[in-house]
Design a protein around this motif. Structure first.
Motif, short mmCIF file in Angstrom:
data_model
loop_
_atom_site.label_atom_id
_atom_site.label_comp_id
_atom_site.label_asym_id
_atom_site.label_seq_id
_atom_site.Cartn_x
_atom_site.Cartn_y
_atom_site.Cartn_z
N LYS A 73 11.87 10.00 -8.02
CA LYS A 73 12.99 10.04 -7.08
C LYS A 73 13.26 8.66 -6.47
O LYS A 73 14.37 8.39 -6.02
N VAL A 74 12.25 7.80 -6.49
CA VAL A 74 12.37 6.49 -5.85
C VAL A 74 12.99 5.46 -6.79
O VAL A 74 13.79 4.62 -6.37
N LEU A 75 12.64 5.48 -8.08
CA LEU A 75 13.09 4.45 -9.02
C LEU A 75 14.61 4.32 -9.10
O LEU A 75 15.12 3.19 -9.13
N PRO A 76 15.40 5.42 -9.13
CA PRO A 76 16.85 5.24 -9.16
C PRO A 76 17.39 4.50 -7.94
O PRO A 76 18.36 3.73 -8.06
N LYS A 77 16.77 4.69 -6.78
CA LYS A 77 17.20 3.99 -5.57
C LYS A 77 16.92 2.49 -5.69
O LYS A 77 17.74 1.65 -5.33
N THR A 114 0.83 -1.20 0.00
CA THR A 114 0.00 0.00 0.00
C THR A 114 0.87 1.26 0.00
O THR A 114 0.58 2.22 -0.72
N MET A 115 1.92 1.23 0.78
CA MET A 115 2.82 2.39 0.84
C MET A 115 3.50 2.61 -0.51
O MET A 115 3.61 3.74 -0.99
N TRP A 116 3.97 1.52 -1.13
CA TRP A 116 4.65 1.66 -2.42
C TRP A 116 3.68 2.16 -3.49
O TRP A 116 4.05 2.99 -4.33
N LYS A 117 2.48 1.66 -3.49
CA LYS A 117 1.50 2.11 -4.48
C LYS A 117 1.12 3.57 -4.24
O LYS A 117 0.85 4.31 -5.19
N THR A 118 1.08 3.97 -2.98
CA THR A 118 0.83 5.39 -2.68
C THR A 118 1.94 6.26 -3.25
O THR A 118 1.70 7.30 -3.86
N ILE A 119 3.17 5.82 -3.08
CA ILE A 119 4.32 6.54 -3.63
C ILE A 119 4.23 6.61 -5.16
O ILE A 119 4.50 7.64 -5.78
N ALA A 120 3.81 5.49 -5.77
CA ALA A 120 3.74 5.43 -7.23
C ALA A 120 2.63 6.31 -7.79
O ALA A 120 2.62 6.61 -8.99
N SER A 121 1.68 6.75 -6.93
CA SER A 121 0.59 7.58 -7.42
C SER A 121 1.03 8.99 -7.74
O SER A 121 0.32 9.73 -8.42
N SER A 122 2.22 9.38 -7.29
CA SER A 122 2.76 10.71 -7.59
C SER A 122 3.95 10.55 -8.53
O SER A 122 4.97 9.96 -8.16
N GLY A 123 3.81 11.06 -9.74
CA GLY A 123 4.90 10.94 -10.70
C GLY A 123 6.18 11.59 -10.22
O GLY A 123 7.28 11.07 -10.42
N MET A 124 6.06 12.76 -9.56
CA MET A 124 7.24 13.46 -9.08
C MET A 124 7.97 12.65 -8.01
O MET A 124 9.20 12.60 -7.98
N THR A 125 7.20 11.98 -7.16
CA THR A 125 7.81 11.21 -6.07
C THR A 125 8.42 9.92 -6.58
O THR A 125 9.54 9.56 -6.21
N VAL A 126 7.71 9.18 -7.44
CA VAL A 126 8.23 7.91 -7.91
C VAL A 126 9.47 8.10 -8.77
O VAL A 126 10.33 7.21 -8.85
N LEU A 177 -0.22 -1.86 -11.08
CA LEU A 177 -1.16 -0.74 -10.95
C LEU A 177 -1.99 -0.59 -12.22
O LEU A 177 -1.52 -0.92 -13.32
N PRO A 178 -3.19 -0.05 -12.09
CA PRO A 178 -4.03 0.13 -13.30
C PRO A 178 -3.56 1.26 -14.19
O PRO A 178 -4.12 1.47 -15.26
N TRP A 179 -2.58 2.00 -13.77
CA TRP A 179 -2.02 3.06 -14.61
C TRP A 179 -0.50 2.91 -14.62
O TRP A 179 0.08 2.20 -13.81
N CYS A 180 0.14 3.57 -15.56
CA CYS A 180 1.60 3.48 -15.70
C CYS A 180 2.23 4.81 -15.32
O CYS A 180 2.04 5.81 -16.03
N PRO A 181 2.95 4.87 -14.21
CA PRO A 181 3.64 6.12 -13.86
C PRO A 181 4.61 6.52 -14.97
O PRO A 181 5.38 5.70 -15.46
N GLU A 182 4.58 7.77 -15.34
CA GLU A 182 5.42 8.24 -16.45
C GLU A 182 6.91 7.99 -16.22
O GLU A 182 7.62 7.60 -17.16
N PRO A 183 7.43 8.18 -15.00
CA PRO A 183 8.86 7.90 -14.79
C PRO A 183 9.23 6.44 -15.04
O PRO A 183 10.39 6.14 -15.31
#
Length: 660
Positions: A168-172, A154-166, A210-216
């Motif tokens: 920053k997370v993907l490189p980590k 749930t926390m990861w999906k919440t993070i993925a709901s914001s393109g700006m936030t995800v 997720l039902p959508w694809c984060p742009e990052p």
């Protein structure tokens, strides 16, 4: 009442915009909600209504979808990730010090793991904290929930709901995936516990569902694909007990595949589907590529197949994935070399050699010296591609010595790739063959004239012609010896039944005659007079008659009738120049003795019998000097035919005109 009547005919006043995309939760007649569930439902809807006033239309659609579901608090908790707004809208709850972030993340996870409905602003805090401290949030969450339980998901999906936030997370996450089996890092609270690479892959799997694809995710898809393919390979080849224990825990809690390599393969397919590359998934399925990918011995073949399918479909992934692999291969101690090479070689022509050509040439030249047969072969294939680029062809001249050695390889396939590479390089008008390289190259090419592979024969003869034409002026003298040695083989191959090989041999003979400044030979070639060519060749160079005869003997065993016939004619002419050389005559007769066993009633057989009979007569004479004289006197006519053959000689070698 008066105002109402007056406005009856007018358009109704515009009402404040309401959020019509929130739908009331449907009552479940088979289940009565408890008082606590009613309070949770109301709290969630109030939070969603608040978010809707702050976020854009795309997220509103997700909130509509999520708020249409069941009224259970646990279900709403899992589905509420999409209603989290961007971090730009909230700034009121921040931890006072950075070293408090890991503890706050653990507290969030514990809160979501409990049966107590979470606070409305918890999801906002997750986004806000991750946006400010992405590394601490990522590594702490991977440590406290490596198997990605329900609360962590749930926390990861919440993070993925914001393109700006995800973003920053993907490189980590990619950094963790790259290190197998554990990634060493530390967080602001001093925790240095290693993180499992597979834990990061579990997070990617949840984001891809997720039902959508984060742009990052699209932006980072090339390195993500590379790391996933690497995990498929490494989890197939080496699995420590520690990793096995971790994966058993993941399987028990989340119902995942038994083997982590299969899970990584499924994640690769999920990524390609998310990128709308369904054709790649289906093409790999048809050619059994996914099963091949899971075998350590055939993994690199599957990676090469994936690259070819990408290249065939002109996928935009080709170039960025190749650049990612290039970054891996230029390291001092690269891992996953063979599969990376297999992919890179397939898509080399998609890359801009201006930017990365030098690095690619360095990698390929290093693997060219590898003892691994597959790496050696892949490096050679890559060099063939590079040789088509004029700039890269000039750079490859520094490898000329090692490239010449490839022509002496026992593997015909290696030789078959080395020849077109040289041909491509010499198409460049700015490239000339140096003095030390020309004789080495000519020496390596001559044995290939008689290769069992006709394609190798044609290419080697054409390349030999290029060597004669492009050698520098000071290199002509050392090359002259090899040009003279090539005259007879090229002359005999001029009689080949295969038109392409015969034509290549004739063109090379013309270049050789020009190189040696033999206008007489040049004229006979242009007028297609092969018999006179043989006579003139022997007449002008009587010192090499014995050498020519030794060269001619192997061609007596050729399966082609015209080639054997041309060889016997040449031997018949050369026999007259062997006065006082009984040893040479003896060698010829031994070869002819072997040919007497040929029961084919052909012209060649008749010539062999005649030559043998003449030699038998010579052996009965009293002295060696008279042997040569007798052979010369009784030399068979070159136009002799089998009994009953009334055909007349034609102009072309190895052919006869029918009688009128």
């Amino acid at each position: 009442m008066k105002k109402v009547k007056e406005g009856a005919g007018a358009a109704p006043a515009r009402q404040p915009e309401r959020v019509e995309w929130f739908q009331p939760l449907q009552e479940d007649p088979g289940q009565d909600r408890t008082q606590e569930q009613d309070r949770a439902r109301g709290r969630f809807c109030r939070a969603a209504q608040t978010f809707s006033n702050l976020i854009g239309p795309p997220c509103r659609e997700m909130i509509t979808m999520l708020t249409k579901g069941t009224a259970k608090p646990d279900t709403m908790l899992t589905q509420s990730l999409a209603s989290a707004p961007s971090m730009d809208f909230f700034g009121e709850r921040v931890v006072s010090r950075r070293d408090e972030v890991p503890a706050f993340v653990r507290k969030m996870h514990q809160s979501l793991s409990s049966n107590t409905p979470p606070d409305d602003r918890l999801f906002i805090d997750i986004l806000r904290l991750t946006d400010i401290h992405p590394a601490d949030v990522v590594f702490t969450l991977l440590r406290c929930a490596p198997s990605c339980d329900r609360a962590a998901a749930t926390m990861w999906k919440t993070i993925a709901s914001s393109g700006m936030t995800v973003e920053k997370v993907l490189p980590k996450l990619l950094c963790v995936m790259e290190d197998w089996p554990l990634h060493s890092t530390s967080t602001s609270d001093g925790d240095k516990t290693d993180v499992f690479a597979l834990a990061a892959t579990r997070v990617i799997w949840e984001i891809l569902r997720l039902p959508w694809c984060p742009e990052p995710l699209v932006k980072y898809s090339p390195p993500l694909l590379v790391h996933l393919l690497f995990q498929v390979f490494i989890s197939t080849k080496q699995m420590s007990e520690e990793v096995n224990a971790f994966w058993r825990g993941c399987r028990e809690k989340r119902g995942l595949p038994a083997n982590p390599n299969r899970f990584a393969g499924q994640t690769v397919k999920a990524l390609l589907r998310r990128l709308r590359c369904l054709h790649l998934v289906m093409a790999m399925e048809r050619k059994h590529g996914w099963d091949t990918l899971l075998n350590a011995d055939t993994h690199h073949y599957a990676v090469g197949l994936l690259a070819r399918e990408m290249r065939r479909a002109s996928s935009p992934l080709c170039s960025p994935v190749a650049l990612c692999l290039l970054g891996l291969l230029i390291r001092e101690k690269p891992r996953w070399e063979l599969p990376a090479m297999a992919f890179l070689v397939e898509v080399l022509d998609c890359l801009d050699m201006t930017d990365c050509g030098e690095n690619i040439l360095e990698i390929l030249s290093r693997h060219l010296q590898s003892e691994c047969k597959e790496r050696h072969r892949l490096a050679l294939r890559g060099l063939v591609v590079l040789s088509k680029d004029p700039v890269m062809a000039k750079r490859m001249c520094s490898l000329s010595e090692s490239l010449v050695e490839l022509l002496q390889d026992a593997d015909a396939e290696v030789v078959g790739m080395a020849l077109p590479m040289f041909m491509n390089m010499l198409q460049n008008k700015d490239i000339l063959i140096s003095r030390p390289t020309a004789p080495k190259l000519a020496e390596a090419l001559q044995p290939l004239f008689d290769s069992d592979n006709s394609h190798v024969q044609v290419l080697s003869i054409r390349l030999f012609r290029k060597v004669m034409e492009l050698v520098v002026a000071e290199g002509k003298k050392p090359l002259e010896r090899y040009v003279i040695q090539s005259l007879l083989p090229l002359f005999l191959h001029w009689h080949e039944e295969k038109q392409g090989l015969a034509e290549a041999s004739r063109e090379a003979l013309l270049s050789a005659a020009k190189f040696l400044k033999r206008r007489d030979l040049n004229q006979l070639l242009k007028t297609e007079q092969p018999l006179k060519f043989s006579e003139r060749l022997l007449e002008k160079d009587k010192r090499r008659v014995a050498e020519y005869l030794h060269q001619a003997l192997p061609y007596l065993e050729s399966p082609q009738e015209p080639l054997r016939e041309a060889t016997l004619k040449f031997i018949g002419i050369a026999g007259g120049y062997l006065r006082g050389q009984p040893e040479e005559l003896q060698i010829i007769c031994e070869a002819l003795q072997a040919m007497r066993k040929d029961n084919c009633p052909s012209y060649t057989s008749v010539m062999v019998q005649a030559l043998f009979d003449q030699r038998a007569a010579v052996l009965n004479s009293s002295s060696a000097s008279r042997q040569a004289v007798s052979l010369e006197k009784h030399q068979i006519p070159l136009n002799r035919r089998p009994p009953g053959d009334q055909r007349k000689p034609s102009g072309a070698p190895g052919t006869y005109a029918e009688p009128n």
